[in-house]
Design an enzyme around this catalytic site. Structure first.
Site, PDB file in Angstrom:
ATOM      1  N   GLU A 346      42.585 -14.944 -30.994  1.00  0.00           N
ATOM      2  CA  GLU A 346      41.586 -15.808 -30.347  1.00  0.00           C
ATOM      3  C   GLU A 346      41.860 -17.288 -30.608  1.00  0.00           C
ATOM      4  OE1 GLU A 346      39.877 -14.275 -28.217  1.00  0.00           O
ATOM      5  OE2 GLU A 346      40.568 -12.368 -29.028  1.00  0.00           O
ATOM      6  N   HIS A 349      44.489 -18.582 -28.332  1.00  0.00           N
ATOM      7  CA  HIS A 349      43.935 -18.865 -26.999  1.00  0.00           C
ATOM      8  C   HIS A 349      43.384 -20.286 -26.885  1.00  0.00           C
ATOM      9  CE1 HIS A 349      44.250 -15.349 -24.548  1.00  0.00           C
ATOM     10  NE2 HIS A 349      43.589 -14.555 -25.361  1.00  0.00           N
TER      11      HIS A 349
END
Length: 898
Positions: A346, A349
């Site tokens: 994450e 990202h």
């Protein structure tokens, strides 16, 4: 009739004028809005003549009535003269609509009509006055809706306190196409904009969004309004807001970023490891990408009801509890690795996906493939003791397994409607994407690969990119020269210029896995490529590596043609291709080649640095007794276990029994060396967990005896003593096999405060062989109170892998299909996991016919899904495997046991 629309509008607003473009669009649409009027836009994707610039969003979720209302004022940039504004909205009641001028004054004194077209999840607002290109306007909308019951949009979640009180929260999950369920918006990744968010809440809650709170204002009715700083430019699917009563822990990075981890109050003590990992990984990425994280804060929050593993909302990343919370008392080594990898994913990202976003969902691999790969790069750098690189090999084998099917797809594939888009979040985008990047990195070298992606991020930051943008004008400054004719990427390799764009297009624009066949004759190697398991002829540009009995270093060669010949300096005893297993391809040798490798493995397996050879598995597997590296051991044992489960479910009694005897005899020494503890490296602990689980499942008496001892001691202490976390699930599984143990564990499941522990207990409960208990579990999963809906797809899989629940789970899915789709949405990863999980080990023609009949009965839905073809092809593959290999396996086992 479409021609009626201009007349209707003119009657409502006398003296107005429709631009020719809007008039033409309305006449040609052919789509009818909910009020019976023609809808002015016919395409799934929005028109590009109106661009959102800045959203001013106000939301008020009511956690008592479980509804929300809000308003949005969108600054828009009009590119072409038009009377229409078309944007997305789903399940929202639009209560007011207006167009404002540059000074934010309404252009009209009458309410504007709003047309709705639910099949495309679009609304259209008619402006009686032409919106002129180059002028500044605002679109103002008010709306209301119920908080969602599922896992998309602005939805409700809940948790129980230790005292049994149920508390609610409101959270968001927008990717890929669900921001439109929370507020009207231009819900496509290309429409990047700034967002200024205001959230109204009660005094006992906190509000979170992408940015820090700028100001909190007290309202007259006792509510508080949190006003957040304006965001950077981002796509709508990255917007997030949450209202809850969670607690947090916080820390600052070395560059001043405030990092916080939130969880329900009674799980606050499980957040500390995630905070440490998030700070370490965020600092690593800032250095690796040479780009500072652009927001002042980063929140990580564990949501009690969450369908996927996590979501990368910029500045407010959301997680399933098992993906963020770590409790040393019940979390295993694998749990810790998983939490660290998900955080690594994450946070990657925040650059790949958030800073640079794919232009459209057909290139979602630019987000997910990179984030998946950077998991491994970041965790290996920050937590080398977790040995995450071992898991990369497992990931690539899984990708090859999926990609070898004809139902696979190219990494970059067409996707238009929401169902197709959801299906893009699959093994191909994530795992194959990561594996070809790993291959590319090892081909280019680490430094060149890193330099190229840094340039890519800098060039496209706050913008959108396409697949070809990664290869065009990005790497060439670092690794070669630009061809002035075709502007393609050139790389100097072995004295030749390699067109990297052309090379990588063979991996991203066509599906499948290359099979490279090697024939060894004297000092010559004859190599040939074809598509593995299929007759369709593709050609890849394959960066091969190999070593021989007479070379201590690897040699590299690019295979661009159907066949080639390599000349060695001398004849050699053996040759091994894909030496470090960095290549995404399968190698098959001639008989001479295989025999030489099998002999070598039996004498000196360490001569081959990489030790995963999938073909001729039964012959090769015999060397595992002397293998000391856990990765090939786990892989080999995994294949034997898979064979065993398939034989067991087909009721092939003699082969099932002989496989059991062979596994327990062959690996007995290894099993008996395992301690029931948490000692050793992470790799050793994973090995212990897998080996003891298999041994107990196969009925190995010493394993069962030890597990029962631990289980009964734990029960006697009423669950207050700590079990070894790496074997906890195995202990629970053994304990769950009788009525009293099963009932005790179900009650423990109800009251457990650890998501990790609950996951282990649920798997144990589903291992009981009593079909009535399995059905009860499935019913509890459908009801959603004791077993949360988010865990239902995992539960169905757990039941399906149980020999007593194999057909039960499949029949359950068929019976409850419509309700399952309503809970999870068509195309979601949960629906895919349910279908693959329940059918994956079917291996008879009768079972195949049953699956086809069911898919035919839901043709309106199954025809939209690629996963139905995957499920059918998996079963066809299993049938073929049984026809080709059952007798060979039977004979091999008899020979080995004689």
């Amino acid at each position: 009739c479409p021609d009626l629309l201009p007349a209707v509008i003119l009657l409502m607003f006398p003296g107005t004028y429709l631009s020719s473009e809007s008039n033409s669009a309305s006449v040609n649409s052919g789509h009818v809005a909910t009020n019976g009027l023609p809808f002015p836009w016919s395409k799934l994707r929005l028109p590009n003549y109106i661009i959102p610039v800045h959203y001013h969003l106000l939301l008020h979720p009511n956690l008592t009535t479980l509804t929300f209302n809000g308003s949005v004022k969108i600054e828009i940039d009009v590119k072409n003269n038009t009377n229409w504004v078309v944007l997305h909205s789903k399940a929202l009641e639009i209560t007011a609509a207006d167009v404002l001028d540059e000074s934010e004054a309404p252009l009209f004194d009458k309410a504007l009509p709003v047309l709705e077209y639910p099949p495309h999840e679009q609304i259209a607002i008619f402006s009686p006055q032409i919106l002129t290109s180059g002028e500044k306007y605002f679109l103002y909308l008010e709306f209301t809706a119920a908080l969602g019951k599922g896992f998309y949009g602005f939805y409700k979640s809940s948790y129980k306190t230790p005292d049994g009180e149920t508390r609610f929260l409101a959270s968001t999950h927008f990717e890929p196409t669900s921001a439109r369920m929370a507020f009207p918006c231009f819900d496509e990744p290309i429409f990047k904009a700034n967002y200024s968010v205001r959230i109204r809440r009660g005094p006992f809650h906190v509000a979170l969004s992408n940015m820090p709170i700028e100001q909190t204002v007290e309202l007259a009715n006792g509510l508080l309004e949190d006003r957040f700083e304006a965001s950077v430019q981002m796509s709508s699917y990255l917007v997030a807001f949450i209202v809850c009563d969670f607690r947090s822990v916080s820390r600052q990075t070395s560059t001043g970023i405030d990092v916080s981890v939130y969880a329900v109050p009674h799980k606050w003590h499980q957040t500390h490891y995630a905070l440490e990992a998030a700070v370490n990984i965020l600092e690593f990425y800032e250095k690796y990408f040479s780009i500072y994280y652009p927001l002042p804060k980063l929140d990580l929050i564990a949501i009690p009801d969450f369908q996927s593993g996590a979501m990368e909302n910029w500045g407010l990343t959301t997680y399933r509890e098992t993906s963020l919370l770590y409790d040393p008392d019940v979390s295993s080594a694998s749990d810790k690795l998983w939490v660290t990898m998900v955080i690594g994913h994450e946070l990657a990202h925040q650059w790949f996906g958030n800073l640079v976003t794919m232009e459209w969902w057909n290139d979602i691999w630019l987000n997910e493939g990179f984030a998946r790969y950077m998991e491994f790069v970041s965790v290996q750098a920050t937590y080398p003791q977790l040995k995450v690189e071992d898991y990369l090999l497992v990931t690539c084998f899984a990708a090859i397994g999926r990609d070898s099917l004809n139902s696979s797809r190219p990494i970059s594939s067409s996707a238009e409607n929401p169902t197709q888009i959801k299906e893009m979040f699959d093994t191909v985008s994530y795992d194959k994407g990561a594996c070809i990047l790993h291959m590319l990195r090892n081909f280019l070298t680490d430094d060149v690969f890193q330099s190229g992606i840094v340039r890519y991020l800098r060039k496209f930051k706050y913008r959108n990119a396409k697949n070809e943008d990664l290869w065009n004008k990005v790497y060439h400054i670092y690794i070669g020269h630009k061809d002035s004719v075709n502007d393609s990427l050139q790389y100097q390799f072995a004295g030749e210029h390699i067109d990297l764009k052309k090379m990588m297009n063979t991996w991203t624009l066509q599906k499948g896995v290359p099979l490279v066949t090697v024939k060894h004759k004297g000092n010559k190697l004859y190599i040939e490529q074809e598509r593995f398991l299929k007759t369709i002829h593709y050609l890849w540009h394959i960066p091969l590596t190999y070593k021989t009995s007479h070379s201590s270093t690897e040699t590299r060669h690019i295979l661009e043609t159907k066949s080639d010949m390599l000349v060695l300096n001398q004849d050699v005893d053996w040759v091994k291709f894909n030496t470090d297993m960095n290549g995404y391809y399968i190698i098959n040798y001639d008989t001479k080649g295989w025999n030489a490798l099998i002999e070598l493995l039996g004498v000196n397996h360490t001569a081959l640095i990489i030790n995963k050879l999938k073909d001729r598995a039964l012959d090769l597997i015999t060397y595992l007794k002397s293998e000391t590296h856990n990765v090939p051991l786990l892989q080999g044992i995994g294949y034997l276990e898979y064979f065993y489960k398939m034989m067991q479910k087909r009721n092939v009694y003699d082969v099932t029994q002989n496989l059991k005897i062979y596994i327990l005899e062959y690996f007995r020494d290894m099993i008996e060396k395992q301690t029931w503890s948490n000692e050793g490296t992470v790799s050793d602990r994973r090995m212990r967990s897998e080996l003891l689980s298999l041994a107990c499942d196969l009925g190995f008496a010493p394993c069962l005896e030890k597990a029962r001892y631990f289980y009964h001691s734990w029960v006697k202490a009423n669950g207050t003593i700590s079990l070894p976390t790496d074997v906890m699930e195995t202990i629970y599984m053994v304990g769950a096999q009788d009525d009293s143990g099963w009932n005790y564990l179900l009650e423990k499941y109800r009251v457990s405060m650890s998501a990790s522990e609950k996951s282990k207990i649920l798997a144990a409960l589903a291992s009981n062989r009593d079909s009535s208990k399995l059905l009860r579990l499935l019913e509890l999963g459908m009801e959603g109170s004791v077993i949360r809906t988010q865990d239902l797809s995992a539960l169905i899989y757990y039941v399906a892998r149980n020999p007593s629940g194999h057909f039960l789970s499949w029949n359950f899915v068929k019976k409850n299909w419509n309700e399952l789709v309503e809970k999870f949405q068509l195309g979601s990863f949960s629906i895919r996991n349910i279908l693959i999980g329940t059918t994956g080990q079917f291996s008879s023609k009768e079972e195949l016919a049953d699956i086809k009949d069911f898919f035919d009965s839901i043709r309106d839905q199954s025809s939209q899904l690629r996963v139905t073809q995957v499920a059918l092809e998996n079963v066809e593959k299993n049938i073929l495997w049984m026809e080709r290999n059952l007798e060979a396996l039977r004979n091999w086992l008899q020979r080995m046991l004689d």
